[in-house]
Design a protein around this motif. Structure first.
Motif, PDB file in Angstrom:
ATOM      1  N   VAL A   1      -1.211  15.271   1.823  1.00  0.00           N
ATOM      2  CA  VAL A   1      -2.571  15.046   1.316  1.00  0.00           C
ATOM      3  C   VAL A   1      -2.634  15.252  -0.195  1.00  0.00           C
ATOM      4  CG1 VAL A   1      -4.934  15.888   1.385  1.00  0.00           C
ATOM      5  CG2 VAL A   1      -3.651  15.629   3.518  1.00  0.00           C
ATOM      6  N   LEU A   2      -2.018  16.346  -0.662  1.00  0.00           N
ATOM      7  CA  LEU A   2      -2.115  16.691  -2.080  1.00  0.00           C
ATOM      8  C   LEU A   2      -1.262  15.783  -2.969  1.00  0.00           C
ATOM      9  CD1 LEU A   2      -1.983  20.585  -1.777  1.00  0.00           C
ATOM     10  CD2 LEU A   2      -3.983  19.150  -2.223  1.00  0.00           C
ATOM     11  N   ALA A   3      -0.247  15.165  -2.395  1.00  0.00           N
ATOM     12  CA  ALA A   3       0.654  14.334  -3.199  1.00  0.00           C
ATOM     13  C   ALA A   3      -0.063  13.166  -3.851  1.00  0.00           C
ATOM     14  CB  ALA A   3       1.806  13.819  -2.323  1.00  0.00           C
ATOM     15  N   ARG A   4      -1.168  12.731  -3.245  1.00  0.00           N
ATOM     16  CA  ARG A   4      -1.921  11.612  -3.823  1.00  0.00           C
ATOM     17  C   ARG A   4      -2.523  11.971  -5.182  1.00  0.00           C
ATOM     18  NH1 ARG A   4      -3.014   7.259  -0.707  1.00  0.00           N
ATOM     19  NH2 ARG A   4      -2.496   7.339   1.514  1.00  0.00           N
TER      20      ARG A   4
ATOM     21  N   HIS B   1      10.659   4.226  -4.328  1.00  0.00           N
ATOM     22  CA  HIS B   1       9.404   4.794  -3.827  1.00  0.00           C
ATOM     23  C   HIS B   1       8.368   4.928  -4.948  1.00  0.00           C
ATOM     24  CE1 HIS B   1      10.909   5.318   0.137  1.00  0.00           C
ATOM     25  NE2 HIS B   1      11.723   6.311  -0.131  1.00  0.00           N
ATOM     26  N   GLU B   2       8.822   5.301  -6.133  1.00  0.00           N
ATOM     27  CA  GLU B   2       7.914   5.430  -7.263  1.00  0.00           C
ATOM     28  C   GLU B   2       7.231   4.101  -7.567  1.00  0.00           C
ATOM     29  OE1 GLU B   2       8.161   6.374 -12.076  1.00  0.00           O
ATOM     30  OE2 GLU B   2       9.973   6.371 -10.836  1.00  0.00           O
ATOM     31  N   ARG B   3       7.982   3.028  -7.503  1.00  0.00           N
ATOM     32  CA  ARG B   3       7.470   1.723  -7.894  1.00  0.00           C
ATOM     33  C   ARG B   3       6.569   1.117  -6.820  1.00  0.00           C
ATOM     34  NH1 ARG B   3      12.134  -0.578  -8.570  1.00  0.00           N
ATOM     35  NH2 ARG B   3      12.327   0.319 -10.652  1.00  0.00           N
ATOM     36  N   HIS B   4       6.866   1.359  -5.536  1.00  0.00           N
ATOM     37  CA  HIS B   4       6.241   0.550  -4.500  1.00  0.00           C
ATOM     38  C   HIS B   4       5.333   1.298  -3.528  1.00  0.00           C
ATOM     39  CE1 HIS B   4       8.488  -3.015  -5.579  1.00  0.00           C
ATOM     40  NE2 HIS B   4       9.618  -2.350  -5.531  1.00  0.00           N
ATOM     41  N   HIS B   5       5.465   2.615  -3.373  1.00  0.00           N
ATOM     42  CA  HIS B   5       4.762   3.297  -2.288  1.00  0.00           C
ATOM     43  C   HIS B   5       3.853   4.392  -2.821  1.00  0.00           C
ATOM     44  CE1 HIS B   5       8.559   1.891  -0.064  1.00  0.00           C
ATOM     45  NE2 HIS B   5       7.558   1.078   0.249  1.00  0.00           N
ATOM     46  N   SER B   6       2.596   4.335  -2.434  1.00  0.00           N
ATOM     47  CA  SER B   6       1.614   5.282  -2.966  1.00  0.00           C
ATOM     48  C   SER B   6       1.404   6.500  -2.070  1.00  0.00           C
ATOM     49  CB  SER B   6       0.265   4.569  -3.159  1.00  0.00           C
ATOM     50  OG  SER B   6      -0.217   4.070  -1.920  1.00  0.00           O
ATOM     51  N   SER B   7       1.913   6.487  -0.843  1.00  0.00           N
ATOM     52  CA  SER B   7       1.725   7.621   0.063  1.00  0.00           C
ATOM     53  C   SER B   7       3.061   8.072   0.630  1.00  0.00           C
ATOM     54  CB  SER B   7       0.783   7.249   1.221  1.00  0.00           C
ATOM     55  OG  SER B   7       1.427   6.373   2.122  1.00  0.00           O
ATOM     56  N   LEU B   8       3.131   9.353   0.996  1.00  0.00           N
ATOM     57  CA  LEU B   8       4.338   9.873   1.622  1.00  0.00           C
ATOM     58  C   LEU B   8       4.553   9.252   2.993  1.00  0.00           C
ATOM     59  CD1 LEU B   8       4.093  11.884  -0.733  1.00  0.00           C
ATOM     60  CD2 LEU B   8       4.784  13.702   0.839  1.00  0.00           C
ATOM     61  N   ALA B   9       3.463   8.878   3.670  1.00  0.00           N
ATOM     62  CA  ALA B   9       3.595   8.238   4.976  1.00  0.00           C
ATOM     63  C   ALA B   9       4.318   6.896   4.863  1.00  0.00           C
ATOM     64  CB  ALA B   9       2.221   8.044   5.610  1.00  0.00           C
ATOM     65  N   ALA B  10       3.979   6.118   3.827  1.00  0.00           N
ATOM     66  CA  ALA B  10       4.662   4.840   3.623  1.00  0.00           C
ATOM     67  C   ALA B  10       6.123   5.053   3.250  1.00  0.00           C
ATOM     68  CB  ALA B  10       3.947   4.032   2.541  1.00  0.00           C
ATOM     69  N   MET B  11       6.390   6.071   2.437  1.00  0.00           N
ATOM     70  CA  MET B  11       7.776   6.386   2.092  1.00  0.00           C
ATOM     71  C   MET B  11       8.566   6.761   3.337  1.00  0.00           C
ATOM     72  SD  MET B  11       7.206   8.650  -1.371  1.00  0.00           S
ATOM     73  CE  MET B  11       5.985   8.148  -2.592  1.00  0.00           C
ATOM     74  N   GLU B  12       7.944   7.534   4.208  1.00  0.00           N
ATOM     75  CA  GLU B  12       8.600   7.944   5.451  1.00  0.00           C
ATOM     76  C   GLU B  12       8.893   6.729   6.326  1.00  0.00           C
ATOM     77  OE1 GLU B  12       9.522  11.045   6.413  1.00  0.00           O
ATOM     78  OE2 GLU B  12       8.832  11.490   8.430  1.00  0.00           O
TER      79      GLU B  12
ATOM     80  N   MET C   1      22.071  -0.830  -3.993  1.00  0.00           N
ATOM     81  CA  MET C   1      21.244  -0.836  -2.789  1.00  0.00           C
ATOM     82  C   MET C   1      20.750  -2.244  -2.544  1.00  0.00           C
ATOM     83  SD  MET C   1      17.765   1.268  -1.842  1.00  0.00           S
ATOM     84  CE  MET C   1      18.657   2.806  -1.608  1.00  0.00           C
ATOM     85  N   ALA C   2      20.932  -2.731  -1.322  1.00  0.00           N
ATOM     86  CA  ALA C   2      20.410  -4.042  -0.990  1.00  0.00           C
ATOM     87  C   ALA C   2      18.900  -4.028  -1.173  1.00  0.00           C
ATOM     88  CB  ALA C   2      20.769  -4.402   0.450  1.00  0.00           C
ATOM     89  N   PRO C   3      18.334  -5.072  -1.734  1.00  0.00           N
ATOM     90  CA  PRO C   3      16.888  -5.075  -2.051  1.00  0.00           C
ATOM     91  C   PRO C   3      16.026  -5.252  -0.811  1.00  0.00           C
ATOM     92  CG  PRO C   3      17.864  -7.192  -2.609  1.00  0.00           C
ATOM     93  CD  PRO C   3      18.994  -6.311  -2.165  1.00  0.00           C
ATOM     94  N   GLU C   4      15.775  -4.158  -0.110  1.00  0.00           N
ATOM     95  CA  GLU C   4      14.894  -4.208   1.055  1.00  0.00           C
ATOM     96  C   GLU C   4      13.446  -4.313   0.579  1.00  0.00           C
ATOM     97  OE1 GLU C   4      16.039  -4.597   3.868  1.00  0.00           O
ATOM     98  OE2 GLU C   4      17.984  -3.623   4.056  1.00  0.00           O
ATOM     99  N   PRO C   5      12.589  -4.992   1.318  1.00  0.00           N
ATOM    100  CA  PRO C   5      11.194  -5.136   0.885  1.00  0.00           C
ATOM    101  C   PRO C   5      10.441  -3.814   0.985  1.00  0.00           C
ATOM    102  CG  PRO C   5      11.489  -6.014   3.093  1.00  0.00           C
ATOM    103  CD  PRO C   5      12.863  -5.696   2.581  1.00  0.00           C
ATOM    104  N   PRO C   6       9.479  -3.569   0.099  1.00  0.00           N
ATOM    105  CA  PRO C   6       8.657  -2.359   0.219  1.00  0.00           C
ATOM    106  C   PRO C   6       7.804  -2.421   1.477  1.00  0.00           C
ATOM    107  CG  PRO C   6       7.779  -3.812  -1.478  1.00  0.00           C
ATOM    108  CD  PRO C   6       9.111  -4.385  -1.071  1.00  0.00           C
TER     109      PRO C   6
ATOM    110  N   ARG D   1       3.187   9.127  -9.747  1.00  0.00           N
ATOM    111  CA  ARG D   1       3.993   8.373  -8.790  1.00  0.00           C
ATOM    112  C   ARG D   1       5.430   8.898  -8.698  1.00  0.00           C
ATOM    113  NH1 ARG D   1       1.385   3.642  -7.146  1.00  0.00           N
ATOM    114  NH2 ARG D   1       3.354   2.886  -6.307  1.00  0.00           N
ATOM    115  N   ARG D   2       6.033   9.248  -9.836  1.00  0.00           N
ATOM    116  CA  ARG D   2       7.416   9.726  -9.788  1.00  0.00           C
ATOM    117  C   ARG D   2       7.497  11.093  -9.114  1.00  0.00           C
ATOM    118  NH1 ARG D   2      12.158   8.221 -11.435  1.00  0.00           N
ATOM    119  NH2 ARG D   2      13.802   9.742 -11.885  1.00  0.00           N
ATOM    120  N   ARG D   3       6.588  11.999  -9.475  1.00  0.00           N
ATOM    121  CA  ARG D   3       6.591  13.315  -8.832  1.00  0.00           C
ATOM    122  C   ARG D   3       6.347  13.172  -7.331  1.00  0.00           C
ATOM    123  NH1 ARG D   3       6.266  18.528 -10.355  1.00  0.00           N
ATOM    124  NH2 ARG D   3       6.074  17.952 -12.553  1.00  0.00           N
ATOM    125  N   ARG D   4       5.496  12.234  -6.956  1.00  0.00           N
ATOM    126  CA  ARG D   4       5.209  11.997  -5.537  1.00  0.00           C
ATOM    127  C   ARG D   4       6.482  11.560  -4.798  1.00  0.00           C
ATOM    128  NH1 ARG D   4       1.137   7.598  -5.388  1.00  0.00           N
ATOM    129  NH2 ARG D   4       0.041   9.124  -6.679  1.00  0.00           N
ATOM    130  N   ALA D   5       7.229  10.664  -5.402  1.00  0.00           N
ATOM    131  CA  ALA D   5       8.469  10.198  -4.776  1.00  0.00           C
ATOM    132  C   ALA D   5       9.488  11.322  -4.665  1.00  0.00           C
ATOM    133  CB  ALA D   5       9.046   9.036  -5.570  1.00  0.00           C
TER     134      ALA D   5
END
Length: 424
Positions: A224-227, A278-289, A36-41, A231-235
């Motif tokens: 809401v509950l994912a927070r 996503h596990e490493r860089h994003h703390s919310s599902l909104a940011a992952m989306e 995967m090309a290293p896209e920025p978080p 981090r891995r389960r969230r991703a």
């Protein structure tokens, strides 16, 4: 000099589910395996960022550059109309501007052209309009490139737009590509909408976001509950909710047997890479989306004849737009759901043009499906090379797969003519 070589596995992967959905983007399945090309978080939102119009106009100026003739490909939707309106007002007095459109009938039986005409009438006589029917075929094929086919949804139709623009004397073709991915309102924003705009806005947000794969209430509760989870389960939760097709890794029965395993293995590795990112860089599902909507994103090369520019995907504009707090992509005060969910695109429209804009999104799924008839596909190279299953074209082939077959076959045919060898 030895002949150039093409991996059969690489060709097969261009036909698989992630490629069909545009998920390869800059990710290329070379012989050395998936990467995967290293896209920025996705960055944290900057509350000072509210209005992107100045940045968008700067992006347009970079796209137009010193071109004397400018064409804008428009479907009649908000994204391409924003590019068209601003191009006409900013450059129409000094350059020759042409709107090029393929007339299509949406799933409700309505043409897309009236919205284009209405906007151009409001802008005055500074733009020509050239229309071709959806049934018309392009004179040439998309420009061949050794890196592979363009992998867009309608390659021949996009080539046709380039030909119309070229005949009109344009040096560059502008599109509205990338606006949905960069500025569209997504899921998992309930907490932010409630904090910033209150309960009434939250109710509108829930009504407008119908949910995909799951009900809105379930998706927003999970967001809401994912927070509260690791981090891995969230991703993994995000992928399960928003990309269930990926999690199921659907079988690719249209591929010959050896390449089904290749496709399954590659897709599994690709999913694992997504989870780790996503596990490493994003703390919310909104940011992952937000990240997954934009990346990996394939900026299509020109289909030939002229430059192709996407102002929404301009590097400087993209970086600025990513700083916009995600909840500001949704504006509850607009009168229509389409506008509320595309509020940042509405904000880019010049003053006085809103009365000309469509109030609902047009869907053209039937027209697109009807354009490619799987029973009439010419896939002789893919069949003779052993990549496609012998019965692939006799079965119920997905129209999107059929479109990919057309693109990859066309690219492979030219490669063979140029002396490329197929290898495993």
């Amino acid at each position: 000099m030895p002949p150039e070589r093409i991996s059969r596995s690489r060709l097969a992967l261009w036909l698989t589910w992630p490629a069909i959905r545009g998920e390869f983007g800059p990710v290329h399945p070379f012989e050395d395996g998936p990467r995967m090309a290293p896209e920025p978080p996705w960055p944290s939102g900057d509350p000072r960022v509210r209005d992107l119009r100045v940045d968008f106009l700067a992006s347009l100026r970079r796209a137009v550059a010193d071109s004397e003739g400018v064409a804008v490909a428009t479907s009649g939707g908000l994204d391409s109309l924003a590019v068209l309106a601003n191009t006409v007002l900013e450059h129409g007095d000094r350059r020759r501007v042409t709107a090029v459109a393929i007339e299509m009938t949406d799933d409700r039986g309505r043409s897309n052209i009236p919205f284009v005409r209405r906007l151009l009438d409001a802008l005055g006589p500074r733009c020509d309009l050239r229309i071709v029917p959806f049934s018309q075929q392009s004179a040439g094929a998309p420009e061949w490139h050794p890196d592979g086919p363009r992998l867009d949804a309608l390659p021949d139709a996009n080539r046709l737009l380039v030909e119309v623009a070229h005949d009109a004397g344009a040096d560059v073709l502008l599109t509205g590509d990338g606006a949905d991915e960069l500025l569209g309102s997504g899921q998992y924003l309930s907490s932010a909408v409630l904090r910033s705009r209150g309960p009434r806005a939250l109710g509108a947000y829930w009504r407008d976001h119908r949910g995909e794969h799951h009900r809105t209430a379930k998706l927003e509760a999970v967001g809401v509950l994912a927070r509260l989870t690791g981090r891995r389960r969230r991703a993994m939760t995000y992928l399960a909710c928003s990309w269930p097709e990926l999690c199921r890794n659907p079988p690719h029965d249209f591929l010959a047997a050896p390449y089904r395993d290749v496709a399954e293995s590659w897709t599994n590795d690709w999913i694992r890479t997504l989870v780790e990112l996503h596990e490493r860089h994003h703390s919310s599902l909104a940011a992952m989306e937000a990240w997954s909507d934009l990346y990996p994103h394939q900026r299509l090369r020109t289909a030939g004849l002229m430059r192709n520019e996407d102002p929404f995907l301009d590097a400087e504009f993209t970086e600025r737009a990513k700083l916009l707090p995600l909840h500001r992509r949704y504006e509850p005060d607009h009168p229509y759901p389409y506008w509320r969910m595309k509020s940042q695109v509405i904000a880019l429209m010049p003053p006085g043009t809103r009365a000309c804009l469509p109030t609902a999104k047009q869907i053209f799924s039937r027209a697109i499906v009807d354009r490619v008839n799987p029973a009439e596909l010419d896939a002789r190279n893919l069949l003779e090379s052993g990549i496609l299953s012998p019965g692939a074209l006799r079965g119920n082939l997905d129209p999107m797969v059929a479109t990919r077959v057309v693109e990859v076959e066309q690219w492979l045919s030219t490669a063979v003519e140029r002396g490329y060898d197929l290898v495993d």
